[in-house]
Scaffold this active site. Sequence first.
Site, PDB file in Angstrom:
ATOM      1  N   GLY A   1       0.770  -1.176   0.030  1.00 25.37           N
ATOM      2  CA  GLY A   1      -0.122  -0.036  -0.057  1.00 25.37           C
ATOM      3  C   GLY A   1       0.681   1.332  -0.068  1.00 25.37           C
TER       4      GLY A   1
ATOM      5  N   GLY B   1       0.254   5.410   0.844  1.00 29.25           N
ATOM      6  CA  GLY B   1      -0.536   6.349   1.160  1.00 29.25           C
ATOM      7  C   GLY B   1       0.112   7.699   1.631  1.00 29.25           C
ATOM      8  N   GLY B   2      -0.827   8.540   2.119  1.00 26.12           N
ATOM      9  CA  GLY B   2      -0.248  10.208   2.193  1.00 26.12           C
ATOM     10  C   GLY B   2       1.026   9.947   3.391  1.00 26.12           C
TER      11      GLY B   2
ATOM     12  N   GLY C   1       3.191   7.341   3.769  1.00 31.56           N
ATOM     13  CA  GLY C   1       4.109   6.608   3.483  1.00 31.56           C
ATOM     14  C   GLY C   1       3.927   5.382   2.732  1.00 31.56           C
ATOM     15  N   THR C   2       4.895   4.505   2.369  1.00 26.97           N
ATOM     16  CA  THR C   2       4.649   3.127   1.833  1.00 26.97           C
ATOM     17  C   THR C   2       4.724   2.089   2.978  1.00 26.97           C
ATOM     18  OG1 THR C   2       6.112   4.159   0.058  1.00 26.97           O
ATOM     19  CG2 THR C   2       5.348   1.763  -0.136  1.00 26.97           C
ATOM     20  N   VAL C   3       3.676   1.078   2.564  1.00 28.42           N
ATOM     21  CA  VAL C   3       3.534   0.140   3.592  1.00 28.42           C
ATOM     22  C   VAL C   3       4.135  -1.268   2.701  1.00 28.42           C
ATOM     23  CG1 VAL C   3       1.951  -1.508   4.907  1.00 28.42           C
ATOM     24  CG2 VAL C   3       1.560   0.950   4.651  1.00 28.42           C
TER      25      VAL C   3
ATOM     26  N   LYS D   1       5.745   0.100   7.855  1.00 31.53           N
ATOM     27  CA  LYS D   1       5.431   1.274   7.161  1.00 31.53           C
ATOM     28  C   LYS D   1       6.534   2.406   7.219  1.00 31.53           C
ATOM     29  CE  LYS D   1       1.564   4.436   7.419  1.00 31.53           C
ATOM     30  NZ  LYS D   1       0.088   4.361   7.967  1.00 31.53           N
TER      31      LYS D   1
ATOM     32  N   ASP E   1      -8.097  10.353  11.128  1.00 29.90           N
ATOM     33  CA  ASP E   1      -8.318   9.629   9.604  1.00 29.90           C
ATOM     34  C   ASP E   1      -9.135   8.577   9.757  1.00 29.90           C
ATOM     35  OD1 ASP E   1      -8.323  10.171   7.005  1.00 29.90           O
ATOM     36  OD2 ASP E   1      -6.147   9.219   6.628  1.00 29.90           O
TER      37      ASP E   1
END
Length: 764
Positions: A436, A438-439, A441-443, A457, A554
């Site tokens: 994944g 996202g805002g 970072g990267t997972v 993450k 969020d």
Amino acid sequence: MQRNIQLLVLWFCLCGLALTLATTADNTTTITKATTIAKPDCQTRCGNLTVPYPFGIGPGSNCSIGEGFDITCNTSFYPPKPFIGDLEIYDISDTQLRVSNVMAKKCYNQTGGVVHENTASTSLLTTPYSFSEVNTFTVIGCDDFALISGSDQRNFTSGCVSMCSKAEDVLNGSCSGIGCCQTSIPKGLQYYITSLSSLEDHKGVWSFDPCSYAFLGELDSFTFRGASDFSDPDFMTRTMAKVPLVLDWVIGNQSCIKAQKSNDVVCESNSYCVDSDTGFGGYRCSCNKGYEGNPYISPGCQDIDECANPDNNTCDKICINTPGSYNCSCPHGYFGDGQKSGRGCVAKNSQFPVIKFSLGMGFGFLSIFIGITWLYFSITRRKLIKTREKFFLQNGGLLLKQQVSSNEGGVESTKIFTAEELEKATNNYAEDRIVGRGGYGTVYKGILPDKRVVAIKKSRIMDESQIEQFINEMVILTQVNHRNVVKLMGCCLESEVPLLVYEFVSNGTLFHHIHSRGGMSWLSWENRLRIAAESAGALAYLHSAASKPIIHRDVKSANILLDEHYTTKISDFGASRLIPLDQAQVTTLVQGTLGYLDPEYFHTSQLTDKSDVYSFGVVLAELLTGKKPLCLERSQEERNLATYFIMSVKKNRLFHILEPRVVREGTLEQLQIVAELVKKCLNLNGEDRPTMKEVAMELEGLRKFTKHPWVNQHDHEETVSLVSENEQSDLYTVQLSPFNNNPDISGQYSLDSSQLMFPANSPR
Ligand SMILES: *[C@@H]1O[C@H](CO)[C@@H](O)[C@H](O)[C@H]1NC(C)=O
Ligand SMILES: *[C@@H]1O[C@H](CO)[C@@H](O)[C@H](O)[C@H]1NC(C)=O
Ligand SMILES: *[C@@H]1O[C@H](CO)[C@@H](O)[C@H](O)[C@H]1NC(C)=O
Ligand SMILES: *[C@@H]1O[C@H](CO)[C@@H](O)[C@H](O)[C@H]1NC(C)=O
Ligand SMILES: *[C@@H]1O[C@H](CO)[C@@H](O)[C@H](O)[C@H]1NC(C)=O
Ligand SMILES: *[C@@H]1O[C@H](CO)[C@@H](O)[C@H](O)[C@H]1NC(C)=O
Ligand SMILES: *[C@@H]1O[C@H](CO)[C@@H](O)[C@H](O)[C@H]1NC(C)=O
Ligand SMILES: *[C@@H]1O[C@H](CO)[C@@H](O)[C@H](O)[C@H]1NC(C)=O
Ligand SMILES: *[C@@H]1O[C@H](CO)[C@@H](O)[C@H](O)[C@H]1NC(C)=O
Ligand SMILES: *[C@@H]1O[C@H](CO)[C@@H](O)[C@H](O)[C@H]1NC(C)=O
């Protein structure tokens, strides 16, 4: 390294020694042999000349092979002179004789009268001799032509003309036609006579050239000296003393084959018969290759000992003479072909060093290479370790350690991972491990050495001022232990950005399950209710359980994960708190996802736990309607699900927007309660919204009134298609830094404002 250099030097020394030994080991065997020259009891010398058989001195002595080879030795001269017929013999070789010569001369007086004239002729008829090709017929004079006539089996006449008008024209050193001309003679000639003639009887040239000359003689022995020869009164005697007549000699008058047939060949052992090319037959004998001596007399040709003279063989060290040849070899302890021109002889113990030398060089270079590589790697490793330490400190490693140690027990399950461990777990952050983006970072999906699957993450680069906040958040999060919250397992502070390690939740996001095409069969009413209740419970726990409220900030369906049993797991918890909430700061960011974002928070930037309640209300509406919270494809009024939902409830059109399955499975009462709950949660005024705890309790209460008992979702697992975890969560982030800076601006919260939509990773 030093040892290698020592070995190298040693080998150089050894090589040198071997070479010196090799040069001294040279040995040649010397064998001297007497060669037979003439028949026994025969005189071999006449004056300075050695007379070899088949020639012999003295007619009637039986010393020669035949009449033609008898040489007369006139002892009236001192030293005695050998003659053959009238010709004095100067030299005898294997094929030729050099004998005295005669010259034709004709002199004129001023008026053209001949004052001297003699002709020249030599006859070798009935002898085994003929005039050799190396003889040339030469005419000297400036107003002359001369003829040479001869015969063997053929008649032959040749000649040349020499004319010139001035002495100055005559060239020095070359017989080129001016004052001197030459012509060759045929092979096998046995008789010749010359005659001199003049066109104008030297009347025109008499002043510098009163005489003319003609002779047959060895070409290389004569040098024309130009006009000085014309006036030289001794020219004839001087030239005749220097220029011999060369004769070829042969045995008999038969060819080799004919002679062999008649058993008449005189060639002795180790020799062979050579046909004469004179044209009148005859042959000669020649020693075989590698032999020398007189092939006409017993015992024939003798082997040449090539080894006796280093110039006669090509051996480097040991020369072994063989009949007709020789072998080269190398002494014991040497190897090679023994040829000077070849590989020669190389000492065997010098071969060893060669190998050792190359081995040594190889090992030397290898060790240098290994050394340099090792040095390089150790330096880069040290650098890496230093950088990691730096990052660890920068990322508040010590602070965290402190917090962790002061917070005994609570964080025993939290681990501080090393950068290496995580690199290994994610296969060095391979592209295919990304689950994944996202805002924040990267997972990555990672597999720890103990086979545990984790989600790692990787945050985006953050400010140093946020470190403390981050650490505090970390500590709080590690204290959170709720079955519906994704567990934080640890972190890594050695990398540039902090890495968070979470438990891996395998079944994707609620967002995906609701909005994937065709819908999900397991998303029954009670399952929706359960997920809502579980999520609400988790949020309520976090709002109240921890010492100070942890606000998710969020909440959205994309942050609600489902594990393999479809148990709800709220993720990204507190991650938004990584951004400081300092209102005094110039740049204050409102962060959240469009469609879920609390309008009050958006306007005031005042974050409360009610913001989460609003967002949760949107999730509930999403669960009920199966519609996305924000869809630009929908009409203006339906675009924002929150307002659309509230409007529908107000207009009593609730059942138009609920998902048919929800309407089918839920009771009217339940749906009305939930719709009311959603409406309350979506209240624009935060104070009027229920707390998360109230929401959770209400949902739990509703669950008790479900028509059907708890449905084990395992029964449905087969029908569920596993969704890709590559969920695009956190896709939209709102940034409104300048707005919040100005308290006067109370801009309307409008969702159709396209300027509010940025990709999460747009530059800050
Ligand atoms: C050379 O060879 C001869 C006999 O073949 C031997 O007597 C002599 O010692 C040798 N000389 C050397 C220097 O080897
Ligand atoms: C012949 O021998 C004598 C002495 O033995 C020597 O003086 C002379 O030069 C020699 N002549 C030739 C042509 O070799
Ligand atoms: C030469 O040989 C012939 C016959 O072979 C013999 O009669 C004669 O005596 C010999 N002469 C000499 C000088 O030996
Ligand atoms: C030797 O030469 C001299 C002088 O030329 C001559 O008189 C004599 O006859 C010659 N002797 C022989 C045996 O030919
Ligand atoms: C040249 O020789 C010819 C014949 O031998 C003779 O008649 C003449 O007188 C000679 N001339 C001179 C100048 O000697
Ligand atoms: C050479 O010429 C002469 C006369 O000029 C002649 O008698 C003789 O037969 C000729 N010889 C040969 C071999 O032709
Ligand atoms: C020809 O050459 C010789 C020696 O090479 C020299 O002594 C002589 O003067 C030369 N004569 C002319 C005419 O060049
Ligand atoms: C060859 O020589 C022999 C004697 O040596 C003689 O009898 C014979 O006639 C010669 N043959 C020729 C063709 O000259
Ligand atoms: C062999 O050596 C001798 C001197 O020892 C020399 O005169 C002769 O020309 C040599 N032969 C060859 C074939 O080099
Ligand atoms: C010389 O060498 C040849 C071939 O290289 C070999 O056949 C021969 O036996 C050798 N002779 C000696 C005497 O070594």
